[in-house]
Motif scaffolding. Structure first.
Motif, short mmCIF file in Angstrom:
data_model
loop_
_atom_site.label_atom_id
_atom_site.label_comp_id
_atom_site.label_asym_id
_atom_site.label_seq_id
_atom_site.Cartn_x
_atom_site.Cartn_y
_atom_site.Cartn_z
N MET A 1 30.86 -4.40 104.78
CA MET A 1 30.60 -2.99 104.94
C MET A 1 30.84 -2.23 103.64
SD MET A 1 29.77 -0.70 107.17
CE MET A 1 29.91 1.02 107.42
N PHE A 2 32.00 -2.51 103.01
CA PHE A 2 32.31 -1.84 101.75
C PHE A 2 31.31 -2.20 100.66
CE2 PHE A 2 36.69 -1.40 103.46
CZ PHE A 2 36.82 -0.04 103.28
N ASP A 3 30.85 -3.44 100.68
CA ASP A 3 29.91 -3.89 99.65
C ASP A 3 28.61 -3.09 99.69
OD1 ASP A 3 31.78 -5.81 98.98
OD2 ASP A 3 30.88 -7.33 100.29
N ILE A 4 28.11 -2.85 100.88
CA ILE A 4 26.86 -2.11 101.02
C ILE A 4 27.03 -0.66 100.57
CG2 ILE A 4 25.15 -1.29 102.68
CD1 ILE A 4 25.77 -3.85 104.32
N VAL A 5 28.13 -0.05 100.99
CA VAL A 5 28.37 1.35 100.62
C VAL A 5 28.56 1.49 99.12
CG1 VAL A 5 29.94 3.29 100.92
CG2 VAL A 5 29.31 1.90 102.89
N ILE A 6 29.31 0.58 98.52
CA ILE A 6 29.52 0.63 97.06
C ILE A 6 28.21 0.42 96.32
CG2 ILE A 6 30.62 -0.59 95.15
CD1 ILE A 6 33.07 -0.93 96.95
N PHE A 7 27.39 -0.52 96.80
CA PHE A 7 26.08 -0.75 96.16
C PHE A 7 25.20 0.49 96.24
CE2 PHE A 7 21.62 -1.98 96.66
CZ PHE A 7 21.40 -2.52 95.40
N LEU A 8 25.14 1.12 97.42
CA LEU A 8 24.32 2.32 97.57
C LEU A 8 24.85 3.47 96.72
CD1 LEU A 8 23.55 2.25 101.39
CD2 LEU A 8 21.99 1.76 99.51
N LEU A 9 26.15 3.57 96.60
CA LEU A 9 26.75 4.62 95.77
C LEU A 9 26.42 4.40 94.30
CD1 LEU A 9 28.48 7.12 96.17
CD2 LEU A 9 30.48 5.71 95.79
N LEU A 10 26.49 3.15 93.84
CA LEU A 10 26.14 2.86 92.45
C LEU A 10 24.65 3.07 92.19
CD1 LEU A 10 28.31 -0.30 91.77
CD2 LEU A 10 28.61 1.98 90.80
N LEU A 11 23.81 2.73 93.16
CA LEU A 11 22.38 2.95 93.01
C LEU A 11 22.06 4.44 92.90
CD1 LEU A 11 19.56 1.62 93.00
CD2 LEU A 11 19.53 1.98 95.48
N SER A 12 22.69 5.23 93.73
CA SER A 12 22.45 6.67 93.65
C SER A 12 23.03 7.27 92.37
CB SER A 12 23.01 7.38 94.88
OG SER A 12 24.40 7.17 94.97
N MET A 13 24.11 6.69 91.86
CA MET A 13 24.64 7.17 90.58
C MET A 13 23.67 6.87 89.44
SD MET A 13 28.71 6.42 90.79
CE MET A 13 29.12 7.21 89.24
N LEU A 14 22.95 5.75 89.51
CA LEU A 14 21.94 5.46 88.49
C LEU A 14 20.79 6.45 88.54
CD1 LEU A 14 21.76 1.57 88.54
CD2 LEU A 14 22.52 3.04 86.67
N ILE A 15 20.40 6.84 89.73
CA ILE A 15 19.32 7.83 89.88
C ILE A 15 19.77 9.18 89.32
CG2 ILE A 15 17.94 9.10 91.56
CD1 ILE A 15 18.03 6.52 93.27
N ILE A 16 21.00 9.57 89.60
CA ILE A 16 21.55 10.82 89.08
C ILE A 16 21.71 10.74 87.56
CG2 ILE A 16 23.53 12.38 89.15
CD1 ILE A 16 21.84 12.54 91.62
N LEU A 17 22.05 9.57 87.04
CA LEU A 17 22.17 9.40 85.59
C LEU A 17 20.82 9.63 84.91
CD1 LEU A 17 23.98 8.59 83.19
CD2 LEU A 17 23.22 6.24 83.58
N TYR A 18 19.75 9.19 85.55
CA TYR A 18 18.41 9.45 85.01
C TYR A 18 18.16 10.96 84.92
CZ TYR A 18 13.37 9.77 84.64
OH TYR A 18 12.11 10.09 84.23
N ARG A 19 18.53 11.69 85.97
CA ARG A 19 18.34 13.15 85.96
C ARG A 19 19.22 13.78 84.89
NH1 ARG A 19 14.63 16.13 86.18
NH2 ARG A 19 13.92 14.94 87.93
N PHE A 20 20.40 13.22 84.67
CA PHE A 20 21.29 13.75 83.64
C PHE A 20 20.68 13.57 82.25
CE2 PHE A 20 24.89 13.20 80.69
CZ PHE A 20 25.49 14.43 80.84
N LEU A 21 20.07 12.44 82.01
CA LEU A 21 19.50 12.16 80.70
C LEU A 21 18.15 12.84 80.48
CD1 LEU A 21 20.38 8.38 80.39
CD2 LEU A 21 21.54 10.31 79.32
N LYS A 22 17.33 12.96 81.51
CA LYS A 22 15.98 13.48 81.37
C LYS A 22 15.78 14.86 81.98
CE LYS A 22 14.15 9.81 79.52
NZ LYS A 22 13.47 9.78 78.24
N GLY A 23 16.85 15.50 82.41
CA GLY A 23 16.72 16.81 83.07
C GLY A 23 15.99 17.81 82.20
N PRO A 24 15.04 18.53 82.77
CA PRO A 24 14.28 19.47 81.94
C PRO A 24 15.11 20.67 81.47
CG PRO A 24 13.59 19.63 84.23
CD PRO A 24 14.56 18.49 84.14
N THR A 25 16.12 21.06 82.24
CA THR A 25 16.93 22.21 81.82
C THR A 25 18.39 21.81 81.75
OG1 THR A 25 17.30 22.98 84.08
CG2 THR A 25 15.32 23.80 82.98
#
Length: 82
Positions: A1-25
Protein backbone atom coordinates in the motif's frame (compact mmCIF):
# COMPACT_ATOMS: atom_id res chain seq x y z
CA UNK A 1 0.00 0.00 0.00
CA UNK A 2 2.75 2.44 0.96
CA UNK A 3 4.68 1.59 -2.19
CA UNK A 4 1.83 2.59 -4.48
CA UNK A 5 1.16 5.85 -2.63
CA UNK A 6 4.85 6.79 -2.58
CA UNK A 7 5.16 6.00 -6.30
CA UNK A 8 2.12 8.14 -7.16
CA UNK A 9 3.41 10.97 -4.98
CA UNK A 10 6.81 10.90 -6.70
CA UNK A 11 5.15 10.77 -10.13
CA UNK A 12 3.04 13.81 -9.34
CA UNK A 13 6.11 15.61 -7.99
CA UNK A 14 7.80 15.06 -11.37
CA UNK A 15 4.82 16.59 -13.15
CA UNK A 16 4.90 19.58 -10.80
CA UNK A 17 8.67 19.88 -11.35
CA UNK A 18 8.00 20.23 -15.07
CA UNK A 19 5.59 23.11 -14.34
CA UNK A 20 8.21 24.66 -12.06
CA UNK A 21 10.86 24.58 -14.78
CA UNK A 22 8.65 25.50 -17.77
CA UNK A 23 6.01 27.70 -16.11
CA UNK A 24 5.09 30.61 -18.35
CA UNK A 25 4.83 33.08 -15.45
CA UNK A 26 6.55 33.60 -12.16
CA UNK A 27 3.28 33.00 -10.34
CA UNK A 28 3.04 29.49 -11.81
CA UNK A 29 6.52 28.76 -10.55
CA UNK A 30 5.75 30.02 -7.05
CA UNK A 31 2.59 27.92 -6.82
CA UNK A 32 4.41 24.84 -8.09
CA UNK A 33 7.18 25.45 -5.53
CA UNK A 34 4.57 25.57 -2.78
CA UNK A 35 2.88 22.40 -4.02
CA UNK A 36 6.22 20.59 -4.24
CA UNK A 37 7.08 21.57 -0.68
CA UNK A 38 3.72 20.26 0.57
CA UNK A 39 4.24 17.04 -1.35
CA UNK A 40 7.74 16.72 0.06
CA UNK A 41 6.38 17.01 3.58
CA UNK A 42 3.75 14.39 2.75
CA UNK A 43 6.44 12.10 1.38
CA UNK A 44 8.52 12.47 4.53
CA UNK A 45 5.50 11.66 6.71
CA UNK A 46 4.78 8.56 4.64
CA UNK A 47 8.40 7.48 4.93
CA UNK A 48 8.23 8.00 8.70
CA UNK A 49 5.22 5.70 8.85
CA UNK A 50 6.79 3.15 6.52
CA UNK A 51 10.14 2.92 8.30
CA UNK A 52 8.66 3.65 11.76
CA UNK A 53 11.17 6.42 12.46
CA UNK A 54 10.13 9.60 14.20
CA UNK A 55 13.19 11.48 12.94
CA UNK A 56 11.52 11.89 9.55
CA UNK A 57 8.62 13.69 11.24
CA UNK A 58 11.00 16.25 12.72
CA UNK A 59 12.58 16.78 9.31
CA UNK A 60 9.11 17.11 7.75
CA UNK A 61 8.19 19.79 10.28
CA UNK A 62 11.31 21.84 9.52
CA UNK A 63 10.86 21.34 5.77
CA UNK A 64 7.24 22.48 6.05
CA UNK A 65 8.27 25.66 7.86
CA UNK A 66 10.96 26.42 5.30
CA UNK A 67 8.54 25.77 2.43
CA UNK A 68 5.93 28.06 3.96
CA UNK A 69 8.46 30.84 4.49
CA UNK A 70 9.81 30.40 0.97
CA UNK A 71 6.36 30.64 -0.61
CA UNK A 72 5.53 33.68 1.53
CA UNK A 73 8.73 35.46 0.57
CA UNK A 74 8.23 34.71 -3.13
CA UNK A 75 4.63 35.92 -2.94
CA UNK A 76 5.72 39.15 -1.32
CA UNK A 77 8.41 39.57 -3.97
CA UNK A 78 5.84 39.18 -6.75
CA UNK A 79 3.45 41.60 -5.09
CA UNK A 80 5.77 44.44 -4.11
CA UNK A 81 9.36 43.54 -4.82
CA UNK A 82 12.03 43.38 -2.16
Amino acid sequence: MFDIVIFLLLLSMLIILYRFLKGPTLSDRVVSFDVMSIMGVSLLVLLALYFQRSLYLDIALVFGLIGFLGATIFGRFIEKGL
